[in-house]
Design a protein around this motif. Sequence first.
Motif, PDB file in Angstrom:
ATOM      1  N   UNK A   1       0.749  -1.080   0.069  1.00 50.58           N
ATOM      2  CA  UNK A   1      -0.006   0.066   0.101  1.00 50.58           C
ATOM      3  C   UNK A   1       0.890   1.390  -0.081  1.00 50.58           C
ATOM      4  N   UNK A   2       1.873   1.336   1.067  1.00 44.39           N
ATOM      5  CA  UNK A   2       2.666   2.523   0.934  1.00 44.39           C
ATOM      6  C   UNK A   2       3.305   2.682  -0.378  1.00 44.39           C
ATOM      7  N   UNK A   3       3.875   1.608  -0.831  1.00 40.52           N
ATOM      8  CA  UNK A   3       4.728   1.566  -2.061  1.00 40.52           C
ATOM      9  C   UNK A   3       3.795   2.266  -3.291  1.00 40.52           C
TER      10      UNK A   3
ATOM     11  N   UNK B   1      11.067  -2.516   3.632  1.00 35.81           N
ATOM     12  CA  UNK B   1      10.445  -3.379   2.692  1.00 35.81           C
ATOM     13  C   UNK B   1       9.893  -2.481   1.475  1.00 35.81           C
ATOM     14  N   UNK B   2       9.487  -1.179   2.019  1.00 29.64           N
ATOM     15  CA  UNK B   2       9.085  -0.222   1.004  1.00 29.64           C
ATOM     16  C   UNK B   2      10.116  -0.032  -0.054  1.00 29.64           C
ATOM     17  N   UNK B   3      11.353   0.003   0.626  1.00 26.79           N
ATOM     18  CA  UNK B   3      12.579   0.253  -0.304  1.00 26.79           C
ATOM     19  C   UNK B   3      12.538  -0.514  -1.703  1.00 26.79           C
ATOM     20  N   UNK B   4      11.886  -1.517  -1.749  1.00 31.82           N
ATOM     21  CA  UNK B   4      11.865  -2.336  -2.729  1.00 31.82           C
ATOM     22  C   UNK B   4      11.430  -1.739  -4.092  1.00 31.82           C
ATOM     23  N   UNK B   5      10.731  -0.630  -3.999  1.00 40.63           N
ATOM     24  CA  UNK B   5      10.268   0.296  -4.837  1.00 40.63           C
ATOM     25  C   UNK B   5      11.259   0.918  -5.868  1.00 40.63           C
TER      26      UNK B   5
ATOM     27  N   UNK C   1       4.332   6.075  -4.985  1.00 40.07           N
ATOM     28  CA  UNK C   1       4.181   5.942  -6.537  1.00 40.07           C
ATOM     29  C   UNK C   1       3.097   6.732  -7.307  1.00 40.07           C
ATOM     30  N   UNK C   2       1.905   6.700  -6.574  1.00 42.68           N
ATOM     31  CA  UNK C   2       0.694   7.497  -7.261  1.00 42.68           C
ATOM     32  C   UNK C   2       0.799   9.018  -7.060  1.00 42.68           C
TER      33      UNK C   2
END
Lengths: 224, 115
Positions: free
Chosen positions: A37-39, B71-75, A43-44
Amino acid sequence: MNPYGIALTLVVFYAFSEVHQRKRAFYTNPVLLSITTIAVLLWAGGYSYESYMESAAILKFLLGPAVVSLAVPVYKGRETIKAYAREITAGIVIGGMVAILSAFYTAELFGGTEEVLLSMAPKSVTTAIAIGISEKIGGIPALTAVLVILTGILGNAVGVELLNAAGVRDRIAKGLAMGVTSHGLGTARIILDDELAGAVSGLAMALNGVFTSLLLPYLIEVLK
Amino acid sequence: MKPYRGLAIIFGFYALGEFTSSALDLPIPGSVLGMLYLLAALLGGAVKLDWVENDAELFVRNMSIMFVPPGVGIITYIGLLKSQAVPVFGALIISFLITLLVTAKIVELLRGGKE
């Protein structure tokens, strides 16, 4: 330091924890859902990871003292460790090695790059320790974090069923296999079926974390 | 329970672990060394369980959320994930199966059907 990243993380994680409380299933895993969700939100909204991490980094920092705190559950389980010392030692040494080597060599076989192989190697260890190892051996900690969580989810979703299908009946063997393979999420699953297997699984997870962090950096020098 | 005693012990051992790791240039994470020091202190009786129990359990219970930021670092690695999807996901599933079944079978064999 701005409060946005940390606030976003806490709000999203709290919301998914509530969902998980109501529907306990591997696909409601709050860690994976929060990451996704945070990713997507970043991005959005056109925000960079760096801008998010400026404030969320403090949560990652707390992994250090959290790993130190794992000494307490291990200390409390010292009687179980003593009672099953031989099985636990064998399960961790063999299982821990198999986890590293099978991940490393399968990834290599499929044409993985070196940084992918290094990020894969610690994937069976509890996330906090795996991230530390990945950083130390030159992997990508973010990739390791996601792989660890996915490994845990696999164990949580199908681990017990697979062990049953393979005809494994021994409770100590089941607990060790779950803890060594899929750490906290595997432990969370098997403890629902069997308290003894769950306790062994939790110990196996903690001890495998220590074993892997002691062994892997040296083993990697040989494998590379 | 004295305020700050548990936190002081936990952060103290963490700092000691990080210091050893960097001073001796060890490949082992400082947090793992800190855990081993705290475990040794508990086993040796230098630290009493109830001095650290509450604070340690607070950290352990709230550990899950700490994996979210890394984990968000995966972006930042979407490109890599796309090009390496087969080795990453193929190895993940195969290694999971091998590790789970080999560990269970070996331990079961060792125990030879005893309860």
